[in-house]
Motif scaffolding. Structure first.
Motif, PDB file in Angstrom:
ATOM      1  N   ARG A   5       0.840  -1.209   0.000  1.00 48.01           N
ATOM      2  CA  ARG A   5       0.000   0.000   0.000  1.00 48.01           C
ATOM      3  C   ARG A   5       0.870   1.253   0.000  1.00 48.01           C
ATOM      4  O   ARG A   5       0.564   2.226  -0.689  1.00 48.01           O
ATOM      5  CB  ARG A   5      -0.954  -0.015   1.176  1.00 48.01           C
ATOM      6  N   ILE A   6       1.948   1.236   0.778  1.00 51.49           N
ATOM      7  CA  ILE A   6       2.858   2.392   0.815  1.00 51.49           C
ATOM      8  C   ILE A   6       3.479   2.597  -0.556  1.00 51.49           C
ATOM      9  O   ILE A   6       3.521   3.729  -1.064  1.00 51.49           O
ATOM     10  CB  ILE A   6       3.929   2.208   1.908  1.00 51.49           C
ATOM     11  N   LYS A   7       3.935   1.522  -1.169  1.00 53.22           N
ATOM     12  CA  LYS A   7       4.554   1.632  -2.501  1.00 53.22           C
ATOM     13  C   LYS A   7       3.552   2.165  -3.516  1.00 53.22           C
ATOM     14  O   LYS A   7       3.874   3.028  -4.326  1.00 53.22           O
ATOM     15  CB  LYS A   7       5.099   0.278  -2.941  1.00 53.22           C
ATOM     16  N   ARG A   8       2.320   1.640  -3.478  1.00 48.11           N
ATOM     17  CA  ARG A   8       1.288   2.102  -4.422  1.00 48.11           C
ATOM     18  C   ARG A   8       1.026   3.591  -4.253  1.00 48.11           C
ATOM     19  O   ARG A   8       0.990   4.345  -5.227  1.00 48.11           O
ATOM     20  CB  ARG A   8      -0.008   1.309  -4.229  1.00 48.11           C
ATOM     21  N   LEU A   9       0.871   4.034  -2.999  1.00 43.35           N
ATOM     22  CA  LEU A   9       0.619   5.455  -2.746  1.00 43.35           C
ATOM     23  C   LEU A   9       1.818   6.309  -3.160  1.00 43.35           C
ATOM     24  O   LEU A   9       1.643   7.403  -3.699  1.00 43.35           O
ATOM     25  CB  LEU A   9       0.292   5.681  -1.270  1.00 43.35           C
ATOM     26  N   ARG A  10       3.019   5.821  -2.904  1.00 44.98           N
ATOM     27  CA  ARG A  10       4.228   6.554  -3.287  1.00 44.98           C
ATOM     28  C   ARG A  10       4.253   6.764  -4.792  1.00 44.98           C
ATOM     29  O   ARG A  10       4.494   7.876  -5.278  1.00 44.98           O
ATOM     30  CB  ARG A  10       5.471   5.778  -2.839  1.00 44.98           C
ATOM     31  N   ILE A  11       3.960   5.710  -5.538  1.00 44.91           N
ATOM     32  CA  ILE A  11       3.963   5.792  -7.003  1.00 44.91           C
ATOM     33  C   ILE A  11       2.846   6.707  -7.494  1.00 44.91           C
ATOM     34  O   ILE A  11       3.043   7.524  -8.402  1.00 44.91           O
ATOM     35  CB  ILE A  11       3.873   4.382  -7.617  1.00 44.91           C
ATOM     36  N   GLU A  12       1.658   6.604  -6.870  1.00 47.34           N
ATOM     37  CA  GLU A  12       0.541   7.485  -7.243  1.00 47.34           C
ATOM     38  C   GLU A  12       0.897   8.954  -7.046  1.00 47.34           C
ATOM     39  O   GLU A  12       0.468   9.810  -7.818  1.00 47.34           O
ATOM     40  CB  GLU A  12      -0.703   7.146  -6.432  1.00 47.34           C
ATOM     41  N   LYS A  13       1.676   9.243  -5.986  1.00 47.71           N
ATOM     42  CA  LYS A  13       2.094  10.623  -5.716  1.00 47.71           C
ATOM     43  C   LYS A  13       3.244  11.051  -6.616  1.00 47.71           C
ATOM     44  O   LYS A  13       3.622  12.222  -6.621  1.00 47.71           O
ATOM     45  CB  LYS A  13       2.529  10.774  -4.253  1.00 47.71           C
ATOM     46  N   GLY A  14       3.831  10.099  -7.330  1.00 50.30           N
ATOM     47  CA  GLY A  14       4.943  10.421  -8.218  1.00 50.30           C
ATOM     48  C   GLY A  14       6.273  10.559  -7.492  1.00 50.30           C
ATOM     49  O   GLY A  14       7.202  11.173  -8.010  1.00 50.30           O
ATOM     50  N   TYR A  15       6.370   9.978  -6.287  1.00 50.35           N
ATOM     51  CA  TYR A  15       7.606  10.062  -5.514  1.00 50.35           C
ATOM     52  C   TYR A  15       8.502   8.871  -5.823  1.00 50.35           C
ATOM     53  O   TYR A  15       8.024   7.737  -5.898  1.00 50.35           O
ATOM     54  CB  TYR A  15       7.334  10.030  -4.010  1.00 50.35           C
ATOM     55  N   SER A  16       9.785   9.146  -5.939  1.00 51.36           N
ATOM     56  CA  SER A  16      10.749   8.049  -5.951  1.00 51.36           C
ATOM     57  C   SER A  16      10.924   7.606  -4.505  1.00 51.36           C
ATOM     58  O   SER A  16      10.485   8.289  -3.572  1.00 51.36           O
ATOM     59  CB  SER A  16      12.088   8.525  -6.516  1.00 51.36           C
ATOM     60  N   ILE A  17      11.573   6.479  -4.310  1.00 52.87           N
ATOM     61  CA  ILE A  17      11.809   6.024  -2.945  1.00 52.87           C
ATOM     62  C   ILE A  17      12.705   7.027  -2.210  1.00 52.87           C
ATOM     63  O   ILE A  17      12.541   7.267  -1.021  1.00 52.87           O
ATOM     64  CB  ILE A  17      12.357   4.579  -2.911  1.00 52.87           C
ATOM     65  N   ASN A  18      13.628   7.655  -2.940  1.00 53.29           N
ATOM     66  CA  ASN A  18      14.488   8.687  -2.337  1.00 53.29           C
ATOM     67  C   ASN A  18      13.678   9.891  -1.872  1.00 53.29           C
ATOM     68  O   ASN A  18      13.910  10.423  -0.788  1.00 53.29           O
ATOM     69  CB  ASN A  18      15.559   9.153  -3.331  1.00 53.29           C
ATOM     70  N   GLU A  19      12.726  10.326  -2.706  1.00 58.59           N
ATOM     71  CA  GLU A  19      11.904  11.486  -2.351  1.00 58.59           C
ATOM     72  C   GLU A  19      11.043  11.201  -1.129  1.00 58.59           C
ATOM     73  O   GLU A  19      10.949  12.042  -0.229  1.00 58.59           O
ATOM     74  CB  GLU A  19      11.019  11.899  -3.526  1.00 58.59           C
ATOM     75  N   LEU A  20      10.407  10.037  -1.090  1.00 59.18           N
ATOM     76  CA  LEU A  20       9.582   9.703   0.068  1.00 59.18           C
ATOM     77  C   LEU A  20      10.443   9.607   1.319  1.00 59.18           C
ATOM     78  O   LEU A  20      10.045  10.062   2.387  1.00 59.18           O
ATOM     79  CB  LEU A  20       8.810   8.400  -0.162  1.00 59.18           C
TER      80      LEU A  20
END
Length: 115
Positions: A5-20
């Motif tokens: 769920r965290i990964k899905r939301l991160r991608i939906e927001k357009g964040y890379s793992i570094n940005e999050l």
């Protein structure tokens, strides 16, 4: 699973793992462990930071079901309104209040009132 769920939301927001990682203050490696399911039980503090950064709440990170129960503002009784006013007068911030709500939800999802 919370990591998915965290990964899905991160991608939906357009964040890379570094940005999050930077925005939430959670290390990139720990965030990666969560997303890949290696770390399956992150702390409430970590979940709260991620939820705030992803503009959601801890309950939605832990429980994929969307709650359709909404309370209309006009249906809130005067005692609740007074309680919120008193909390604000005593210096509670929105962030503090959100954290307390997340804590209560976390406790309920993890066994209720076990001390």
């Amino acid at each position: 699973m919370v990591g998915m769920r965290i990964k899905r939301l991160r991608i939906e927001k357009g964040y890379s793992i570094n940005e999050l990682s930077e925005k939430s203050g959670i290390s990139k490696s720990y965030l990666s462990y969560i997303e890949r399911g290696i770390q399956q039980n992150p702390s409430l503090q970590v979940l709260s930071r991620l939820a705030n950064t992803l503009e959601t709440n801890v309950e939605d990170l832990l429980d994929n079901k969307k709650k359709e129960d909404t309370i209309e503002l006009q249906n809130i009784d005067d005692a609740w309104i007074q309680l919120v006013h008193e909390a604000i007068q005593n210096g509670i911030t929105k962030e503090d209040f959100a954290y307390y709500l997340d804590f209560i939800k976390f406790k309920k999802l993890n066994g209720g009132n076990n001390h």
